[in-house]
Design a protein around this motif. Structure first.
Motif, PDB file in Angstrom:
ATOM      1  N   LEU A 138      40.515  78.226  59.386  1.00  0.00           N
ATOM      2  CA  LEU A 138      40.144  78.835  58.114  1.00  0.00           C
ATOM      3  C   LEU A 138      39.736  80.294  58.311  1.00  0.00           C
ATOM      4  O   LEU A 138      40.110  81.168  57.527  1.00  0.00           O
ATOM      5  CB  LEU A 138      38.997  78.057  57.462  1.00  0.00           C
ATOM      6  CG  LEU A 138      38.532  78.569  56.092  1.00  0.00           C
ATOM      7  CD1 LEU A 138      39.692  78.651  55.113  1.00  0.00           C
ATOM      8  CD2 LEU A 138      37.431  77.678  55.535  1.00  0.00           C
ATOM      9  N   SER A 139      38.999  80.559  59.366  1.00  0.00           N
ATOM     10  CA  SER A 139      38.590  81.936  59.658  1.00  0.00           C
ATOM     11  C   SER A 139      39.804  82.827  59.919  1.00  0.00           C
ATOM     12  O   SER A 139      39.840  83.990  59.511  1.00  0.00           O
ATOM     13  CB  SER A 139      37.663  81.967  60.872  1.00  0.00           C
ATOM     14  OG  SER A 139      36.469  81.244  60.606  1.00  0.00           O
ATOM     15  N   VAL A 140      40.803  82.258  60.592  1.00  0.00           N
ATOM     16  CA  VAL A 140      42.032  83.014  60.873  1.00  0.00           C
ATOM     17  C   VAL A 140      42.735  83.376  59.563  1.00  0.00           C
ATOM     18  O   VAL A 140      43.158  84.522  59.359  1.00  0.00           O
ATOM     19  CB  VAL A 140      42.987  82.198  61.765  1.00  0.00           C
ATOM     20  CG1 VAL A 140      44.341  82.896  61.887  1.00  0.00           C
ATOM     21  CG2 VAL A 140      42.385  82.004  63.141  1.00  0.00           C
ATOM     22  N   LEU A 141      42.851  82.401  58.649  1.00  0.00           N
ATOM     23  CA  LEU A 141      43.524  82.645  57.376  1.00  0.00           C
ATOM     24  C   LEU A 141      42.753  83.669  56.540  1.00  0.00           C
ATOM     25  O   LEU A 141      43.354  84.544  55.898  1.00  0.00           O
ATOM     26  CB  LEU A 141      43.674  81.336  56.598  1.00  0.00           C
ATOM     27  CG  LEU A 141      44.615  80.295  57.211  1.00  0.00           C
ATOM     28  CD1 LEU A 141      44.669  79.041  56.345  1.00  0.00           C
ATOM     29  CD2 LEU A 141      46.022  80.859  57.393  1.00  0.00           C
ATOM     30  N   LEU A 142      41.436  83.566  56.533  1.00  0.00           N
ATOM     31  CA  LEU A 142      40.622  84.531  55.789  1.00  0.00           C
ATOM     32  C   LEU A 142      40.874  85.956  56.288  1.00  0.00           C
ATOM     33  O   LEU A 142      41.009  86.889  55.497  1.00  0.00           O
ATOM     34  CB  LEU A 142      39.143  84.182  55.931  1.00  0.00           C
ATOM     35  CG  LEU A 142      38.641  83.028  55.054  1.00  0.00           C
ATOM     36  CD1 LEU A 142      37.267  82.560  55.523  1.00  0.00           C
ATOM     37  CD2 LEU A 142      38.587  83.451  53.592  1.00  0.00           C
ATOM     38  N   GLU A 143      40.955  86.105  57.598  1.00  0.00           N
ATOM     39  CA  GLU A 143      41.165  87.428  58.170  1.00  0.00           C
ATOM     40  C   GLU A 143      42.588  87.921  57.905  1.00  0.00           C
ATOM     41  O   GLU A 143      42.797  89.108  57.590  1.00  0.00           O
ATOM     42  CB  GLU A 143      40.896  87.399  59.678  1.00  0.00           C
ATOM     43  CG  GLU A 143      40.949  88.758  60.353  1.00  0.00           C
ATOM     44  CD  GLU A 143      39.920  89.730  59.812  1.00  0.00           C
ATOM     45  OE1 GLU A 143      40.192  90.943  59.820  1.00  0.00           O
ATOM     46  OE2 GLU A 143      38.838  89.277  59.367  1.00  0.00           O
ATOM     47  N   LEU A 144      43.568  87.030  58.006  1.00  0.00           N
ATOM     48  CA  LEU A 144      44.959  87.412  57.768  1.00  0.00           C
ATOM     49  C   LEU A 144      45.181  87.849  56.325  1.00  0.00           C
ATOM     50  O   LEU A 144      45.947  88.775  56.054  1.00  0.00           O
ATOM     51  CB  LEU A 144      45.887  86.240  58.093  1.00  0.00           C
ATOM     52  CG  LEU A 144      46.180  85.991  59.576  1.00  0.00           C
ATOM     53  CD1 LEU A 144      46.927  84.673  59.747  1.00  0.00           C
ATOM     54  CD2 LEU A 144      46.995  87.137  60.156  1.00  0.00           C
TER      55      LEU A 144
END
Length: 365
Positions: A138-144
């Motif tokens: 989820l953190s990866v998607l938020l940053e992307l």
């Protein structure tokens, strides 16, 4: 916490290809292969000028820290000893896919394929959703989505964001909602608004779902207040109410959730939410009933302000639209007791409206 020397449960991706031990200080060569720092240093010090795995000649023998892999390993080490065996067996592929998503070397078209692969894996084995959470997807998607500075919303980029947002909305119920508090960051909120203003209909729908989730939890209360004070966002959501589509359903739910906080109500009224909700309700014959009920609930909450009452009374046929919806919702209600409770709720709305109208008429006499 797991023991680092538990070889039977260490995912393959987390082992150094030379020592076969768990990485402690992973570094990556120019070939893209990752090794334990001490192991590759010994390899190079022995006079070897090739990559141990690919056997390619190294045009540059230097290496860089693989911080993403190090982070994944730290998260994995913190997992419970009772971790699902299926999660252990698939963490290799999930972690590898995450690394590809984070890499700047791949296009959004390729990352979209990676994301689709992740979704397929999760649909085939729902238990793998917990693996995604454990390795910080989820953190990866938020940053992307919100951490990028794309100057142009290309079709390729928007297609990726559509899928990433849809995936994120599905994950929010599994992950701790406070992860969304990263949107308190000014740059990320600015990116949120760029996507809402210029994105596709599917992007707007997913962003409305995120607003709904944020405004439905005490853990993101401050963020909900921030969104409620973002005039541009409220205007965009209100505009969607007039679309008579799936987007208007999502916008209705977002406004209903935003109105849960008293701090947001006045701003919603000022930005035209009352008129928008009346418009939505007038088209509700083709809309799902749950959204119509939420529209009615939102109007009731907005009516604490005099200006909202006056607006409903002054909208041509505004009161009639709400009266018709009261009876339609009641006629399609469930049990008798539930129907009665809903009717009483809607009756309170009518009483407020009629009282406002009576006061207005009296003043004009």
């Amino acid at each position: 916490m797991k023991e680092a020397d538990d070889h039977e449960t260490i995912p393959h991706l987390f082992r150094c290809p030379i020592s076969l031990d768990l990485f402690k200080d992973p570094v990556t060569l120019c070939t893209g292969q990752t090794y334990e720092r001490s192991s590759i240093e010994k390899w190079l010090a022995s006079g070897n000028l090739t990559c141990p795995v690919t056997m390619q000649k190294l045009h540059d023998p230097s290496f860089v820290p693989n911080n993403t892999l190090r982070h994944l390993i730290c998260q994995w080490l913190q997992m419970s000893d009772q971790i699902n065996p299926q999660c252990v067996s698939t963490i290799d592929s999930m972690a590898a896919l995450r690394i590809k998503l984070e890499s700047d070397e791949f296009s959004y078209e390729y990352k979209l394929q990676v994301l689709q692969r992740v979704r397929i894996l999760c649909e085939e084995f729902p238990s793998r959703n917990s693996c995604l959470i454990r390795i910080g997807f989820l953190s990866v998607l938020l940053e992307l989505i919100f951490g990028q500075e794309e100057t142009k919303l290309s079709q390729e980029y928007q297609e990726f964001v559509e899928q990433a947002l849809s995936f994120m909305v599905a994950m929010v119920s599994l992950e701790q909602i406070q992860s969304l508090n990263v949107l308190m960051d000014e740059s990320k909120l600015s990116r949120f608004m760029v996507l809402f203003s210029n994105g596709t209909s599917m992007i707007k729908i997913s962003l409305c779902h995120l607003v709904q989730a944020i405004s439905s939890s005490v853990e993101t209360k401050d963020l909900s207040v921030l969104l409620g004070n973002t005039t541009e966002l409220l205007r965009e959501i209100v505009q969607l109410l007039h679309h008579n589509s799936e987007a208007s359903d999502a916008a209705t739910k977002a406004i209903c959730s935003l109105s849960n906080l008293e701090q947001n109500i006045n701003n919603l009224v000022v930005e035209g939410a009352v008129t928008g909700l009346i418009s939505y309700i007038s088209n509700a014959q083709q809309r799902e009933r749950s959204s119509a009920r939420e529209a009615m609930a939102a109007i009731e909450k907005l009516l604490v302000f005099r200006s909202a009452k006056e607006e409903v009374v002054n909208i041509p046929d505004g009161v009639n639209v709400i009266v018709k919806m009261v009876f339609r919702v009641s006629d399609h209600g469930g049990s008798e007791s539930a129907c009665c409770a809903k009717t009483k709720t809607k009756a309170r709305i009518l009483l407020k409206l009629l009282r406002s109208k009576w006061v207005e008429d009296k003043r004009n006499m």
